[in-house]
Design a protein around this motif. Sequence first.
Motif, PDB file in Angstrom:
ATOM      1  N   ARG A 124       0.820  -1.216   0.000  1.00  0.00           N
ATOM      2  CA  ARG A 124       0.000   0.000   0.000  1.00  0.00           C
ATOM      3  C   ARG A 124       0.850   1.261   0.000  1.00  0.00           C
ATOM      4  O   ARG A 124       0.371   2.337  -0.376  1.00  0.00           O
ATOM      5  N   GLU A 125       2.102   1.134   0.404  1.00  0.00           N
ATOM      6  CA  GLU A 125       2.992   2.297   0.422  1.00  0.00           C
ATOM      7  C   GLU A 125       3.217   2.854  -0.981  1.00  0.00           C
ATOM      8  O   GLU A 125       3.532   4.037  -1.145  1.00  0.00           O
ATOM      9  N   LEU A 126       3.047   2.005  -1.997  1.00  0.00           N
ATOM     10  CA  LEU A 126       3.226   2.471  -3.375  1.00  0.00           C
ATOM     11  C   LEU A 126       2.181   3.514  -3.767  1.00  0.00           C
ATOM     12  O   LEU A 126       2.399   4.305  -4.680  1.00  0.00           O
ATOM     13  N   ALA A 127       1.049   3.497  -3.088  1.00  0.00           N
ATOM     14  CA  ALA A 127      -0.012   4.448  -3.416  1.00  0.00           C
ATOM     15  C   ALA A 127       0.407   5.881  -3.130  1.00  0.00           C
ATOM     16  O   ALA A 127      -0.172   6.825  -3.683  1.00  0.00           O
ATOM     17  N   VAL A 128       1.414   6.054  -2.297  1.00  0.00           N
ATOM     18  CA  VAL A 128       1.905   7.406  -1.990  1.00  0.00           C
ATOM     19  C   VAL A 128       2.353   8.101  -3.267  1.00  0.00           C
ATOM     20  O   VAL A 128       2.179   9.307  -3.434  1.00  0.00           O
ATOM     21  N   THR A 129       2.925   7.326  -4.188  1.00  0.00           N
ATOM     22  CA  THR A 129       3.350   7.888  -5.471  1.00  0.00           C
ATOM     23  C   THR A 129       2.168   8.493  -6.209  1.00  0.00           C
ATOM     24  O   THR A 129       2.285   9.558  -6.830  1.00  0.00           O
ATOM     25  N   GLY A 130       1.023   7.818  -6.145  1.00  0.00           N
ATOM     26  CA  GLY A 130      -0.163   8.333  -6.813  1.00  0.00           C
ATOM     27  C   GLY A 130      -0.600   9.666  -6.258  1.00  0.00           C
ATOM     28  O   GLY A 130      -0.962  10.583  -7.008  1.00  0.00           O
ATOM     29  N   TYR A 131      -0.569   9.809  -4.937  1.00  0.00           N
ATOM     30  CA  TYR A 131      -0.945  11.086  -4.329  1.00  0.00           C
ATOM     31  C   TYR A 131       0.054  12.184  -4.694  1.00  0.00           C
ATOM     32  O   TYR A 131      -0.327  13.345  -4.919  1.00  0.00           O
ATOM     33  N   ARG A 132       1.330  11.813  -4.770  1.00  0.00           N
ATOM     34  CA  ARG A 132       2.341  12.814  -5.142  1.00  0.00           C
ATOM     35  C   ARG A 132       2.139  13.283  -6.581  1.00  0.00           C
ATOM     36  O   ARG A 132       2.217  14.480  -6.879  1.00  0.00           O
ATOM     37  N   LEU A 133       1.848  12.350  -7.489  1.00  0.00           N
ATOM     38  CA  LEU A 133       1.592  12.724  -8.877  1.00  0.00           C
ATOM     39  C   LEU A 133       0.330  13.577  -9.000  1.00  0.00           C
ATOM     40  O   LEU A 133       0.278  14.516  -9.798  1.00  0.00           O
ATOM     41  N   ALA A 134      -0.674  13.233  -8.200  1.00  0.00           N
ATOM     42  CA  ALA A 134      -1.909  14.019  -8.219  1.00  0.00           C
ATOM     43  C   ALA A 134      -1.634  15.461  -7.824  1.00  0.00           C
ATOM     44  O   ALA A 134      -2.172  16.404  -8.430  1.00  0.00           O
ATOM     45  N   ASP A 135      -0.788  15.650  -6.814  1.00  0.00           N
ATOM     46  CA  ASP A 135      -0.423  17.007  -6.395  1.00  0.00           C
ATOM     47  C   ASP A 135       0.287  17.741  -7.523  1.00  0.00           C
ATOM     48  O   ASP A 135       0.038  18.935  -7.769  1.00  0.00           O
TER      49      ASP A 135
END
Length: 346
Positions: free
Chosen positions: A318-329
């Motif tokens: 689930r830690e990989l999802a952090v990348t998604g939030y960073r890209l969204a920003d």
Amino acid sequence: MTTSHTPDFELDRPGTVIAAVPAVLGFVPEMSLVLVTVDRGELGCVLRIDLAEDMTDQIAHLAEVAAAARPDGAVAVIVDEHGAGCHPCNDDYRDVAEQLADELDYRGIELLGAHVVDRVAAGGHWHCADGCGRGGVIEDPSSSPLALAAVLDGRRLYTGRAELQAVIAVDPTRSAALAEVIAACEGPEMSDADACAAITEARVAAAHVADGGTLADELAARLGRALRDVRVRDTLFALAVGEDADRAEALWVSLARILPAAYRVEALVLLAFSAYARGDGPLAGVSLEAALRIDGSHRMAGMLDQALQSGLRPERIRELAVTGYRLADQLGVRLPPQRIRRRRAG
């Protein structure tokens, strides 16, 4: 491959161990060799391969995968509907058990026991693969502590591998039709603004599908094309840990069934990540298997498959999802907040 902690679990009772297999594996195995690893007296990872006439390479690979988690020992369960009372089969079972024991021993793992069962269901019969004379009746799998834990965790238990594969079964007619629609609307690479719009459209489509709606061809084609953009796909990984996770997974299932192969692979990878993140290793596994059949060099599919095979736990993936939030920003897209996960007592 799936993993589980096993409070209140007795590994020295074969009937109990066998009854727990569906809850950890995620489905009821048939005609299978199942390997249950043991680490410090608790159930570790559970792996499965099909029974076949020559299992030499499969057994070696099974032992290699099991060794990645460095367990202390393992228990083998041979599921064969002809197993109960099949005396001519005992030599075959004994050979499989001995071959597995050798492969595990080479990797520093002790085979603690090998059992044959005709069916993993209440009333199924088991006996020792080595002809030791022990045997018994399987306890009700639905009443095992692990089955109850799975229900409390919200995990689905499948009646068999066929039901699991049916989740992502392709609709060939719809897929062929969408291939023509996608070919007709191919365009230039997406701009950041296009990527933002595609992410928003995916979220709206997810809510529509989750409410029982179907995807129009033009919308499905746009989404299929958008998922091949790394910015879009990697941002959408974040939905697996957000408050819209269930809706997003419904969309990935729908797209995995109807998109043509080159576009379907991305929906399968998103579905695999979503299933893996919530602890559904079986669905993640069949999704990754399908994705890698389409594109064996797919980087994300390969990485997730390696993580699943090595027993990496869902909380780590689930830690990989952090990348998604960073890209969204970076794109200026607002995603739903992360879902708060509470550990159950015990």
